[in-house]
Design an enzyme around this catalytic site. Structure first.
Site, mmCIF file in Angstrom:
data_model
loop_
_atom_site.group_PDB
_atom_site.id
_atom_site.type_symbol
_atom_site.label_atom_id
_atom_site.label_comp_id
_atom_site.label_asym_id
_atom_site.label_seq_id
_atom_site.Cartn_x
_atom_site.Cartn_y
_atom_site.Cartn_z
ATOM 1 N N MET A 26 0.602 -1.285 -0.349
ATOM 2 C CA MET A 26 0.016 -0.074 -0.935
ATOM 3 C C MET A 26 1.272 1.600 0.293
ATOM 4 O O MET A 26 0.720 2.363 -0.926
ATOM 5 C CB MET A 26 -1.087 0.266 1.269
ATOM 6 C CG MET A 26 -1.897 -1.291 1.584
ATOM 7 S SD MET A 26 -3.255 -1.195 0.191
ATOM 8 C CE MET A 26 -3.527 -0.111 -0.300
ATOM 9 N N ASP A 45 10.951 4.109 5.239
ATOM 10 C CA ASP A 45 10.161 2.898 5.808
ATOM 11 C C ASP A 45 11.343 2.736 7.184
ATOM 12 O O ASP A 45 12.681 3.785 7.210
ATOM 13 C CB ASP A 45 10.842 1.835 5.191
ATOM 14 C CG ASP A 45 9.329 0.835 5.314
ATOM 15 O OD1 ASP A 45 9.666 0.506 6.185
ATOM 16 O OD2 ASP A 45 9.228 0.160 4.184
ATOM 17 N N GLU A 104 -0.789 -4.122 10.073
ATOM 18 C CA GLU A 104 -2.668 -3.593 10.590
ATOM 19 C C GLU A 104 -2.076 -3.798 11.974
ATOM 20 O O GLU A 104 -3.102 -5.249 12.262
ATOM 21 C CB GLU A 104 -3.259 -4.284 9.115
ATOM 22 C CG GLU A 104 -4.957 -4.429 10.031
ATOM 23 C CD GLU A 104 -4.294 -3.129 9.758
ATOM 24 O OE1 GLU A 104 -6.573 -2.327 9.705
ATOM 25 O OE2 GLU A 104 -4.235 -1.784 8.822
ATOM 26 N N LYS A 109 1.721 0.400 14.215
ATOM 27 C CA LYS A 109 0.975 2.027 14.050
ATOM 28 C C LYS A 109 1.501 2.909 14.713
ATOM 29 O O LYS A 109 1.572 4.411 14.370
ATOM 30 C CB LYS A 109 -0.328 2.158 13.856
ATOM 31 C CG LYS A 109 -1.146 0.915 12.712
ATOM 32 C CD LYS A 109 -2.640 0.993 12.278
ATOM 33 C CE LYS A 109 -2.458 -0.050 10.731
ATOM 34 N NZ LYS A 109 -2.184 0.825 9.064
ATOM 35 N N SER A 131 -7.422 -0.457 7.607
ATOM 36 C CA SER A 131 -8.887 -0.934 6.758
ATOM 37 C C SER A 131 -9.861 -1.178 8.003
ATOM 38 O O SER A 131 -10.762 -2.329 7.754
ATOM 39 C CB SER A 131 -8.728 -2.197 6.047
ATOM 40 O OG SER A 131 -7.799 -3.654 6.403
ATOM 41 N N HIS A 152 -8.249 5.566 3.424
ATOM 42 C CA HIS A 152 -8.236 3.546 3.254
ATOM 43 C C HIS A 152 -7.866 3.813 1.355
ATOM 44 O O HIS A 152 -9.028 3.929 1.022
ATOM 45 C CB HIS A 152 -9.468 3.474 3.854
ATOM 46 C CG HIS A 152 -9.174 1.505 3.599
ATOM 47 N ND1 HIS A 152 -10.295 0.971 3.755
ATOM 48 C CD2 HIS A 152 -8.678 1.056 3.086
ATOM 49 C CE1 HIS A 152 -10.547 -0.122 3.181
ATOM 50 N NE2 HIS A 152 -8.963 -0.294 3.564
#
Length: 305
Positions: A26, A45, A104, A109, A131, A152
């Site tokens: 993504m 990253d 996720e 996060k 999501s 999203h």
């Protein structure tokens, strides 16, 4: 709510400085979409080597379009030149839009967005590509939760037009307006939804692959399930789409929904998901295959069931 009208498109791009946290499926897709639309983008990253791999994926996307005469050499080079990579959070100093697009997991996060908040423009806003995790939960981890929103995107980002904009309980109208304006600037189609585990699209979309897996659990032949999906008007069957999305990702999404929505319904599909991921290690197209196998060198993108 209409987008801002006091700035033209070139001024919008000049005033919006973007960092994308994560260079995976993504992350690199979001960076591609923004850079292709004229924005300068920083990809961050854990290591520069990882970020470089994301940049290389973007380059391959552009090379394919160049080969097929979809873009010119000028657009190819301009897009690549708008993207820089780093593993240093200090490089996002003065960035006024940070888009988090990583694993996720709430803890991971949270660490990423709280670190980004220390360095970015204090008046800028952060968006999460989650999501499933409620935006209000993520926003509660930072100062100025009014500057946090959900964006999203859908895979593959460079092809999918839809972007779900999720308004948290504290999201300000200015943040919503800025997010909507950005989505329109990168030529995507926005829908605005309220905060809820799984939001709108994930809860609706998940029914299709889950019902396919439930039928498989009941003993229906895989080919019959896929053909039924196509006859119902879907472009591909529910098992094929599960492979494309990644079965382990579906598993993680469902776990997040269960965590925040105690009324969520379990079913036979959960047994199939667990079997595929934990026992058979068949997570989908991005792994060693899922419901389908994907022989190397064959052009059929759906492999053989």
């Amino acid at each position: 709510m209409p987008p801002k009208t006091n700035m033209n498109q070139s001024e919008d791009r000049k005033n919006l400085s973007i960092a994308v946290l994560g260079s995976g499926l993504m992350g690199h897709g979001i960076a591609y979409a923004a850079a292709f639309s004229g924005f300068d983008v920083l990809i961050l990253d854990l290591t520069e080597d990882t970020a470089k791999k994301g940049l290389e994926k973007i380059q391959r996307l552009l090379e394919k379009d160049l080969k097929n005469n979809v873009i010119t050499k000028q657009i190819f080079h301009e897009t690549i030149n708008r993207i820089t990579i780093t593993s240093n959070y200090e490089k996002i100093k003065n960035k006024n839009l940070v888009i988090e697009a990583i694993f996720e997991d709430l803890e991971i996060k949270t660490k990423a967005i709280t670190t980004a908040k220390k360095y970015m423009d204090p008046n800028g806003f952060i968006a999460s590509n989650t999501s499933t995790i409620p935006i209000s939960v993520l926003a509660s981890k930072i100062t100025k939760p009014e500057n946090f929103i959900g964006l999203h995107f859908f895979s593959p980002v460079h092809r999918m037009k839809l972007v779900e904009i999720i308004k948290g309980s504290d999201t300000s109208s200015d943040t919503l307006d800025s997010a909507l304006n950005f989505v329109l600037q990168i030529n995507k189609t926005p829908i605005i939804v309220n905060d809820y585990p799984g939001f709108y699209t994930t809860r609706v979309f998940a029914k299709y692959p889950c019902e396919g897996m439930a039928l498989l659990h009941e003993g229906i032949k895989a080919t019959s399930i896929e053909n039924a999906g196509k006859k119902a008007g879907y472009p591909i069957g529910p098992l094929a789409i599960s492979d494309e999305v990644n079965i382990d990702l579906i598993r993680r999404i469902r776990r997040q929904i269960f965590k925040y929505d105690k009324n969520s319904i379990t079913g036979a599909w959960d047994n199939v998901i667990e079997l595929m991921v934990t026992k058979l290690n068949r997570v989908g197209r991005s792994g060693d295959g899922g419901f389908y196998t994907y022989p190397k060198g064959e052009k059929n993108i759906f492999g053989k069931i």
